[in-house]
Design a protein around this motif. Structure first.
Motif, PDB file in Angstrom:
ATOM      1  N   ILE A 227       1.504  -1.357  -0.040  1.00 52.99           N
ATOM      2  CA  ILE A 227      -0.211  -0.169   0.019  1.00 52.99           C
ATOM      3  C   ILE A 227       0.846   1.634   0.655  1.00 52.99           C
ATOM      4  O   ILE A 227       2.050   1.059   0.185  1.00 52.99           O
ATOM      5  CB  ILE A 227      -0.922  -0.586   1.204  1.00 52.99           C
ATOM      6  CG1 ILE A 227      -0.379  -0.170   2.358  1.00 52.99           C
ATOM      7  CG2 ILE A 227      -2.009  -0.950   1.009  1.00 52.99           C
ATOM      8  CD1 ILE A 227      -1.007   0.018   3.684  1.00 52.99           C
ATOM      9  N   SER A 228       0.317   2.744  -0.123  1.00 51.43           N
ATOM     10  CA  SER A 228       0.890   3.253  -0.790  1.00 51.43           C
ATOM     11  C   SER A 228       1.664   4.371   1.104  1.00 51.43           C
ATOM     12  O   SER A 228       1.004   3.954   2.263  1.00 51.43           O
ATOM     13  CB  SER A 228       0.049   4.704  -0.915  1.00 51.43           C
ATOM     14  OG  SER A 228      -0.739   4.713  -0.157  1.00 51.43           O
ATOM     15  N   PRO A 229       2.767   5.026   0.961  1.00 50.92           N
ATOM     16  CA  PRO A 229       3.479   4.897   2.151  1.00 50.92           C
ATOM     17  C   PRO A 229       2.382   5.998   3.575  1.00 50.92           C
ATOM     18  O   PRO A 229       2.114   6.327   4.779  1.00 50.92           O
ATOM     19  CB  PRO A 229       4.252   5.859   1.908  1.00 50.92           C
ATOM     20  CG  PRO A 229       4.707   5.190   0.522  1.00 50.92           C
ATOM     21  CD  PRO A 229       4.029   5.213  -0.413  1.00 50.92           C
ATOM     22  N   GLU A 230       1.735   6.708   2.266  1.00 47.54           N
ATOM     23  CA  GLU A 230       0.768   7.154   3.002  1.00 47.54           C
ATOM     24  C   GLU A 230      -0.665   6.760   4.114  1.00 47.54           C
ATOM     25  O   GLU A 230      -0.654   6.798   5.123  1.00 47.54           O
ATOM     26  CB  GLU A 230      -0.033   8.648   2.319  1.00 47.54           C
ATOM     27  CG  GLU A 230       0.670   9.693   1.782  1.00 47.54           C
ATOM     28  CD  GLU A 230       1.346   9.353   0.079  1.00 47.54           C
ATOM     29  OE1 GLU A 230       0.853   8.033  -0.416  1.00 47.54           O
ATOM     30  OE2 GLU A 230       2.809   9.792  -0.207  1.00 47.54           O
ATOM     31  N   ILE A 231      -0.930   5.922   3.426  1.00 45.67           N
ATOM     32  CA  ILE A 231      -1.766   4.909   3.788  1.00 45.67           C
ATOM     33  C   ILE A 231      -1.639   4.040   5.152  1.00 45.67           C
ATOM     34  O   ILE A 231      -1.827   3.751   5.772  1.00 45.67           O
ATOM     35  CB  ILE A 231      -2.700   4.091   3.043  1.00 45.67           C
ATOM     36  CG1 ILE A 231      -3.415   5.367   2.401  1.00 45.67           C
ATOM     37  CG2 ILE A 231      -2.929   2.836   3.664  1.00 45.67           C
ATOM     38  CD1 ILE A 231      -4.130   4.798   0.983  1.00 45.67           C
TER      39      ILE A 231
ATOM     40  N   LEU B  79       0.702   0.817  11.014  1.00 47.18           N
ATOM     41  CA  LEU B  79       1.830   0.497  11.147  1.00 47.18           C
ATOM     42  C   LEU B  79       1.629  -0.077  12.989  1.00 47.18           C
ATOM     43  O   LEU B  79       2.263  -0.647  13.306  1.00 47.18           O
ATOM     44  CB  LEU B  79       3.222   1.559  10.635  1.00 47.18           C
ATOM     45  CG  LEU B  79       3.532   1.589   9.639  1.00 47.18           C
ATOM     46  CD1 LEU B  79       4.568   2.959   9.778  1.00 47.18           C
ATOM     47  CD2 LEU B  79       4.673  -0.065   8.960  1.00 47.18           C
ATOM     48  N   ARG B  80       0.854   1.454  14.026  1.00 45.07           N
ATOM     49  CA  ARG B  80       1.375   0.515  15.112  1.00 45.07           C
ATOM     50  C   ARG B  80       0.370  -0.467  16.015  1.00 45.07           C
ATOM     51  O   ARG B  80       0.102  -1.253  16.316  1.00 45.07           O
ATOM     52  CB  ARG B  80       0.351   1.521  15.693  1.00 45.07           C
ATOM     53  CG  ARG B  80      -1.001   2.256  15.425  1.00 45.07           C
ATOM     54  CD  ARG B  80      -2.097   3.213  16.113  1.00 45.07           C
ATOM     55  NE  ARG B  80      -3.369   3.065  15.458  1.00 45.07           N
ATOM     56  CZ  ARG B  80      -4.223   2.810  15.912  1.00 45.07           C
ATOM     57  NH1 ARG B  80      -4.563   2.091  16.254  1.00 45.07           N
ATOM     58  NH2 ARG B  80      -5.323   3.223  14.659  1.00 45.07           N
ATOM     59  N   PHE B  81      -0.212  -0.755  14.765  1.00 42.53           N
ATOM     60  CA  PHE B  81      -1.251  -2.505  14.634  1.00 42.53           C
ATOM     61  C   PHE B  81       0.013  -3.767  14.844  1.00 42.53           C
ATOM     62  O   PHE B  81       0.791  -3.932  13.723  1.00 42.53           O
ATOM     63  CB  PHE B  81      -2.221  -2.871  13.495  1.00 42.53           C
ATOM     64  CG  PHE B  81      -3.402  -2.119  13.311  1.00 42.53           C
ATOM     65  CD1 PHE B  81      -4.322  -1.755  14.872  1.00 42.53           C
ATOM     66  CD2 PHE B  81      -3.419  -0.728  12.732  1.00 42.53           C
ATOM     67  CE1 PHE B  81      -5.307  -1.349  14.513  1.00 42.53           C
ATOM     68  CE2 PHE B  81      -4.614   0.263  12.405  1.00 42.53           C
ATOM     69  CZ  PHE B  81      -5.170  -0.388  14.052  1.00 42.53           C
ATOM     70  N   SER B  82      -0.166  -4.616  15.584  1.00 45.34           N
ATOM     71  CA  SER B  82       0.699  -5.968  15.714  1.00 45.34           C
ATOM     72  C   SER B  82       0.668  -6.995  14.851  1.00 45.34           C
ATOM     73  O   SER B  82       1.479  -7.860  15.043  1.00 45.34           O
ATOM     74  CB  SER B  82       0.908  -5.971  17.528  1.00 45.34           C
ATOM     75  OG  SER B  82      -0.870  -6.250  18.382  1.00 45.34           O
TER      76      SER B  82
ATOM     77  N   ALA C 216      -8.898  -2.547  10.285  1.00 46.25           N
ATOM     78  CA  ALA C 216      -8.959  -1.264  10.167  1.00 46.25           C
ATOM     79  C   ALA C 216      -9.055  -1.226   8.856  1.00 46.25           C
ATOM     80  O   ALA C 216      -9.867  -0.576   8.170  1.00 46.25           O
ATOM     81  CB  ALA C 216      -7.781  -0.884  10.908  1.00 46.25           C
ATOM     82  N   LEU C 217      -8.584  -1.938   8.214  1.00 43.37           N
ATOM     83  CA  LEU C 217      -8.920  -1.878   6.459  1.00 43.37           C
ATOM     84  C   LEU C 217      -9.811  -1.773   5.613  1.00 43.37           C
ATOM     85  O   LEU C 217     -10.334  -0.920   5.149  1.00 43.37           O
ATOM     86  CB  LEU C 217      -7.419  -2.033   5.664  1.00 43.37           C
ATOM     87  CG  LEU C 217      -5.770  -1.788   6.104  1.00 43.37           C
ATOM     88  CD1 LEU C 217      -4.776  -3.192   5.066  1.00 43.37           C
ATOM     89  CD2 LEU C 217      -5.451  -0.468   5.375  1.00 43.37           C
ATOM     90  N   SER C 218     -10.515  -2.712   5.503  1.00 47.15           N
ATOM     91  CA  SER C 218     -11.725  -3.189   5.450  1.00 47.15           C
ATOM     92  C   SER C 218     -12.568  -2.245   6.006  1.00 47.15           C
ATOM     93  O   SER C 218     -13.869  -1.474   5.458  1.00 47.15           O
ATOM     94  CB  SER C 218     -11.784  -4.855   6.226  1.00 47.15           C
ATOM     95  OG  SER C 218     -12.452  -4.870   7.116  1.00 47.15           O
ATOM     96  N   LYS C 219     -12.615  -1.699   7.642  1.00 41.83           N
ATOM     97  CA  LYS C 219     -13.590  -0.521   7.794  1.00 41.83           C
ATOM     98  C   LYS C 219     -13.424   0.918   6.939  1.00 41.83           C
ATOM     99  O   LYS C 219     -14.137   1.485   7.045  1.00 41.83           O
ATOM    100  CB  LYS C 219     -13.221  -0.658   9.127  1.00 41.83           C
ATOM    101  CG  LYS C 219     -13.991  -1.470  10.003  1.00 41.83           C
ATOM    102  CD  LYS C 219     -13.545  -1.215  11.842  1.00 41.83           C
ATOM    103  CE  LYS C 219     -13.931  -2.487  12.548  1.00 41.83           C
ATOM    104  NZ  LYS C 219     -13.796  -2.149  13.768  1.00 41.83           N
ATOM    105  N   ALA C 220     -12.179   0.811   7.063  1.00 42.72           N
ATOM    106  CA  ALA C 220     -11.815   1.647   6.332  1.00 42.72           C
ATOM    107  C   ALA C 220     -12.009   2.404   4.648  1.00 42.72           C
ATOM    108  O   ALA C 220     -12.460   2.844   4.079  1.00 42.72           O
ATOM    109  CB  ALA C 220     -10.597   2.419   6.347  1.00 42.72           C
ATOM    110  N   PHE C 221     -12.152   0.837   4.136  1.00 42.39           N
ATOM    111  CA  PHE C 221     -11.985   0.808   2.366  1.00 42.39           C
ATOM    112  C   PHE C 221     -13.253  -0.031   1.130  1.00 42.39           C
ATOM    113  O   PHE C 221     -13.535  -0.010   0.609  1.00 42.39           O
ATOM    114  CB  PHE C 221     -11.111   0.178   1.802  1.00 42.39           C
ATOM    115  CG  PHE C 221      -9.979   1.715   2.286  1.00 42.39           C
ATOM    116  CD1 PHE C 221     -10.003   2.757   1.117  1.00 42.39           C
ATOM    117  CD2 PHE C 221      -8.805   1.329   2.971  1.00 42.39           C
ATOM    118  CE1 PHE C 221      -8.681   3.773   1.981  1.00 42.39           C
ATOM    119  CE2 PHE C 221      -7.561   2.377   2.974  1.00 42.39           C
ATOM    120  CZ  PHE C 221      -7.766   3.134   2.629  1.00 42.39           C
TER     121      PHE C 221
END
Length: 46
Positions: A16-20, A25-28, A36-41
């Motif tokens: 994925i793009s650096p901005e996204i 990164l904080r997720f382990s 989180a990605l599925s909720k966002a996109f």
């Protein structure tokens, strides 16, 4: 040795793009990132 979780996490974040990427990164675990990605996109119209 790198765990399977770390391998998949690295692959996903590098896909994925650096901005996204910065937001996730904080997720382990890959499970947390995927949720989180599925909720966002996720577009519920499909």
């Amino acid at each position: 040795m790198i765990s399977e979780n770390q391998k998949v996490k690295r692959w996903l974040l590098m896909s994925i793009s650096p901005e996204i990427m910065k937001c996730y990164l904080r997720f382990s675990t890959i499970h947390e990132i995927w949720n989180a990605l599925s909720k966002a996109f996720y577009d519920e119209s499909n």
